[in-house]
Design a protein around this motif. Structure first.
Motif, short mmCIF file in Angstrom:
data_model
loop_
_atom_site.label_atom_id
_atom_site.label_comp_id
_atom_site.label_asym_id
_atom_site.label_seq_id
_atom_site.Cartn_x
_atom_site.Cartn_y
_atom_site.Cartn_z
N ASN A 310 26.97 23.16 41.88
CA ASN A 310 27.52 21.93 42.45
C ASN A 310 28.08 21.06 41.31
N VAL A 313 33.16 15.86 41.73
CA VAL A 313 34.56 15.96 42.15
C VAL A 313 35.17 14.56 42.15
N VAL A 315 36.57 11.54 43.77
CA VAL A 315 36.50 10.92 45.10
C VAL A 315 37.31 9.63 45.08
N HIS B 303 36.21 24.18 49.51
CA HIS B 303 34.88 23.58 49.41
C HIS B 303 34.95 22.27 48.64
N GLU B 304 35.81 22.27 47.61
CA GLU B 304 35.91 21.07 46.79
C GLU B 304 36.49 19.90 47.58
N LYS B 307 34.02 18.42 49.90
CA LYS B 307 33.07 17.53 49.22
C LYS B 307 33.71 16.19 48.91
N ARG B 308 34.97 16.21 48.49
CA ARG B 308 35.65 14.97 48.13
C ARG B 308 35.76 14.02 49.32
N TYR B 340 26.29 21.47 54.91
CA TYR B 340 26.88 21.27 53.58
C TYR B 340 26.57 19.92 52.94
N MET B 344 26.00 19.19 48.98
CA MET B 344 27.14 18.78 48.17
C MET B 344 26.96 17.38 47.59
N ASN B 345 26.61 16.45 48.47
CA ASN B 345 26.65 15.04 48.08
C ASN B 345 25.29 14.36 48.09
#
Lengths: 344, 540
Positions: A310, A313, A315, B303-304, B307-308, B340, B344-345
């Motif tokens: 992970n 990214v 944002v 996937h990226e 997540k963003r 997810y 992810m976050n």
């Protein structure tokens, strides 16, 4: 590649394999070539076995090296949710134990294949009917295959464990012929024939089939055929076979004897099968255990699933958002973090 | 657009038999009505996605970067190392064909490359050639083939004819999930700027404004204000939603489709009515304009990107200092949240395990993600007798329920919505067993394929779903298709008009909004759509 090319190619391949076995057998039988006997009776079986074990481990560890970044079970029933809603524990496992049960059902009973339906398109409308015969055939094929493998352990064990004798007695319970007909061999050959015919009979299955879908079936059919022939028609010297096999498993290989051409075809095909196994689709045997859509619990909202890679990214933060829309937000009476005036 | 779609009588002439040429030797023909328009350069630039350019799928030259093959193979290698699903699913298929007739796009088009097994083989064939010894040595004999620009076109065409619905995965004896393969396939295409506009544009909008439709904060509030007025006209009660309010206990996130287009808007009114009803019982909720999107078209990109876009939910929950998040009715949104989001976050340590302030129920099933599905929440309210409901206000409706792919196969949310529906409606009929619950059929427009230019594909892919609706429409007089997905609410109405005229589409909480008796409300004469309630005319 069309069906004819696929069939011809895989037939050529199996023909070549069988011929090599036959030539080896003939060399031993008619020319008393002990070199050939050693090669095909000792060296190649060792090599094949090593290839199988090493290949199997290599493939499984290769898969296992890739992480499972997300918990992605395919959920096939009601999830664990409110206490009064009945969870489908086998189709939507929440605990590890439930996952084990789901996997057991999948691996031992081919649960997903049992679900199979068949679509027929009639009068411009699709209809779905139950379609379990592939499941039946697949179960018959795999379980008789297993029985046959276990049964053959009688050639590698001394004394023969009682459980093997029991299995063989069960396998031969019909008590037809002498030696008794062992049902498993015939059922497996029948099932493999069915799988082959199915591949050929249905246009869409034929369309997706590759030469390497036909080849293993031909190989297995050849093994089963030669096995049945040796037991019932051209009987071979079982004592000699056993002596040879015991020599192999005890690492004191004895000089292979003249057991006949059929035996060498049988043995060579088995060697090819197990050496081929790890590099082919037959590895679904190992792969099914690792399938992330089946071996993970459906509890990802309750228990955090870790992703080892992970990474952060880019944002669009609230601050950037408010920066762009602040005036409009204030005008609309929406609360903001920073009043417009402060900015100037 | 619609006039280009063939008539139903033409559409049902489907030949499921494969062509005489092998699939590797059958060149791809990209057909109008099936494909979606490519992503535009400014959109991709905004998202910092590479190789934005003007190109047309119908052109011979797709203006690929000169080193496209290297980029693609490097991308594959990376993903093989990152995703066991990908590596494993490339290796273990035995081509048994159990998946073949499970795909709604295959059923609706008859195109053999829409059989899940063959869709995956499009990618597997290249994987074998580049990443396996057998493939390198034996080529076509083991189903391996060279990657070429033509193969790339085939990928693009067919990975945007898969809605990642996972129905095939239910039937696969090894659990091979075509969604995984399509997700990775699309990720690879995105490395070369080959997204479709209908996915890239909403993703860019979402990144900037917080929602797919690009609704700016003031406009978002304006739209909900309309619903406040409408709700008052219908019920006589003025509801008062709050926005971006710090210190609220709960943040509510729903797909922006519910705020924007009928019939999703009626579902939004249903939420407003429910929240207002609960307010006096201690329910403290806020909407957010920043996290004003539950859906996630990033999921259909990479996937990226997923997540963003998803990051906003936890970020906003943290900023507003809420205790937990309540999520509206949406399909893929919930797959992202359920399978997810926390990975992810998360971890979302700033939140608490959700507890219903009305019933005290602890949603331990959401202990780490801290987000509850609204049908779980409402089912719990009904079960505990907290809602005063008048089912008869839905008596004009004969309802069936469409399990959206992602809540069904991605989370196992099957009985909660049914429980809610059956407590707010008197008439409910299930569609045939092989078309609901885990075997549910996709709407035909999922995973970003709900564009306008690919309507033929959508109607073809939606045919199995529509056919099952038609069955209960004819047998039981079903006239309303309920669902818990915003894409469904957008795409099922035209699908029903095309295949089963006379069947409407509703969100579950529209039905709740109709049945829920607000304290102090006037006698309702219409439902939330402004249509007369049953029995009203006779009384007049």
């Amino acid at each position: 590649m069309n069906v004819w090319a696929s069939l011809i190619l895989s037939l050529i391949a199996i023909g070549a394999v069988a011929t090599v076995g036959a030539v080896a057998g003939a060399a031993v039988q008619f020319f008393d070539l002990s070199a050939a006997a050693w090669l095909f009776g000792v060296v190649i079986p060792y090599l094949a076995f090593v290839t199988f074990i090493a290949g199997f481990i290599y493939r499984v560890t290769t898969w296992a090296r890739s992480p499972v970044p997300f918990g992605i079970p395919t959920v096939c029933g009601q999830a664990k949710s409110l206490p009064w809603i009945k969870q489908s524990r086998l189709e939507s496992p929440f605990t590890k134990l439930e996952v084990v049960a789901r996997m057991a059902l999948e691996i031992l009973c081919f649960r997903s294949l049992f679900r199979n339906t068949r679509m027929t398109f009639k009068g411009g409308r699709p209809l779905y009917g139950p379609n379990q015969w592939l499941w039946v055939i697949a179960l018959a094929f795999h379980y008789t295959f297993l029985v046959i493998v276990i049964r053959h352990m009688r050639f590698f064990t001394e004394p023969i464990p009682g459980v093997l004798k029991l299995l063989e007695a069960l396998d031969g319970f019909l008590q037809i012929g002498a030696p008794y007909v062992l049902i498993s061999g015939f059922v497996m050959a029948g099932a493999a024939t069915f799988l082959l015919l199915r591949r050929l009979a249905f246009a869409n299955i034929r369309y997706i089939s590759l030469p390497n879908d036909y080849f293993p079936l031909f190989l297995i059919l050849t093994i089963a055929g030669t096995g049945i022939l040796m037991r019932h028609v051209f009987k071979v010297d079982i004592v000699a076979v056993k002596a040879m096999m015991m020599g192999i498993v005890t690492f004191h290989p004895v000089a292979p004897m003249d057991i006949g051409m059929l035996f060498y075809i049988h043995l060579f095909c088995v060697c090819v099968l197990i050496a081929y196994f790890p590099w082919s689709k037959l590895m679904h045997m190992g792969g099914v255990f690792l399938s992330p859509t089946r071996n993970l619990p459906n509890n990802t909202r309750a228990v955090r699933h870790e992703n080892p890679w992970n990474y952060p990214v880019k944002v669009h933060t609230y601050e950037e958002y408010e920066e762009e829309f602040r005036e409009k937000m204030i005008e609309a009476g929406l609360p903001v973090e920073k009043e417009a005036a402060e900015e100037e | 657009m619609a006039d280009e779609v063939p008539k139903t009588s033409e559409m049902v002439k489907i030949d499921h038999a494969p062509p005489s040429t092998g699939w590797m030797d059958t060149p791809v023909v990209i057909r109008k009505g099936i494909y979606s328009y490519p992503a535009k350069k400014p959109t991709l630039d905004y998202l910092s996605m590479p190789f934005g350019r003007e190109w047309s799928p119908l052109d011979a030259d797709w203006k690929l970067p000169p080193n496209w093959l290297d980029i693609l193979l490097e991308g594959m290698r990376e993903r093989i190392d990152r995703f066991r699903s990908f590596r494993l699913f490339m290796d273990i298929c035995v081509r048994c064909g159990a998946c073949a007739d499970k795909c709604h796009y295959f059923i609706g088009t008859g195109d053999p490359k829409n059989m899940p097994v063959l869709r995956a083989e499009l990618l597997r064939s290249v994987y074998r050639k580049e990443f396996t010894l057998a493939g390198k040595l034996m080529g076509k004999m083991v189903g391996a083939r060279q990657m070429t620009a033509e193969v790339l076109k085939e990928w693009w065409y067919y990975f945007f004819q898969c809605s990642e619905c996972r129905r095939c995965s239910v039937f696969c004896p090894y659990g091979i999930d075509t969604a995984e393969i399509t997700i990775i396939g699309r990720e690879l295409l995105n490395l070369l700027g080959l997204n479709i506009d209908w996915i890239a544009q909403p993703a860019a909008n979402c990144f900037r404004t917080g929602n797919h439709l690009g609704i700016q904060p003031h406009a978002f509030k304006d739209m909900l204000d309309f619903f406040v007025d409408d709700t008052e006209n219908i019920t006589g009660v003025r509801v008062n939603p709050t926005y971006n309010r710090k210190g609220a206990e709960i943040l509510f996130v729903t797909p922006s489709g519910d705020v924007f287009a009928d019939p999703g808007t009626y579902t939004a009114m249903g939420y407003l009515i429910l929240f207002h009803y609960l307010e006096s019982l201690g329910f403290d909720v806020t909407w957010s304009t920043y996290a004003s999107e539950g859906g996630n078209f990033g999921f259909f990109t990479s996937h990226e990107m997923m997540k963003r876009l998803n990051a906003k939910m936890y970020a906003e929950a943290k900023r507003l200092k809420v205790k937990w998040i309540l999520g509206g009715e949406c399909g893929h949104m919930w797959r992202v949240i359920h399978q997810y989001m926390d990975t992810m976050n998360g971890p979302a340590d700033h939140l608490e395990t959700p507890v219903s302030p009305i019933t005290g129920t602890r949603f331990t099933n959401a202990a780490t993600t801290k987000m509850v599905h609204i049908t779980e929440f409402t089912a719990d309210l009904i079960r505990n007798g907290k809602l005063k409901l008048d089912k008869s206000r839905n008596d004009n409706l004969n309802v069936t329920f469409h399990d959206s792919c992602n809540p069904a196969r991605g989370m196992g949310l099957l009985d909660e919505p049914r429980y809610v529906i059956q407590n707010v409606c008197n008439t409910f009929h299930e569609m045939p067993e092989s078309t609901i619950r885990e075997q549910t059929f996709c709407c035909g427009s999922g995973s970003g394929l709900n564009a306008g230019e690919n309507l033929e594909l959508r109607f073809r892919g939606g045919m199995p779903r529509a056919n099952a609706v038609k069955h209960v429409h004819e047998k039981h007089g079903v006239n309303m298709l309920a669902c818990v997905c915003a894409i469904d609410r957008a795409v099922l109405p035209p699908l029903m008009d095309y295949w089963v005229p006379g069947v409407g589409v509703t969100g579950v909480h529209e039905l709740v909004g109709n049945a829920l008796i607000l304290p102090g409300e006037k006698k309702r004469t219409t439902d939330l759509r402004g249509e007369d309630l049953p029995g009203v005319e006779e009384e007049d």
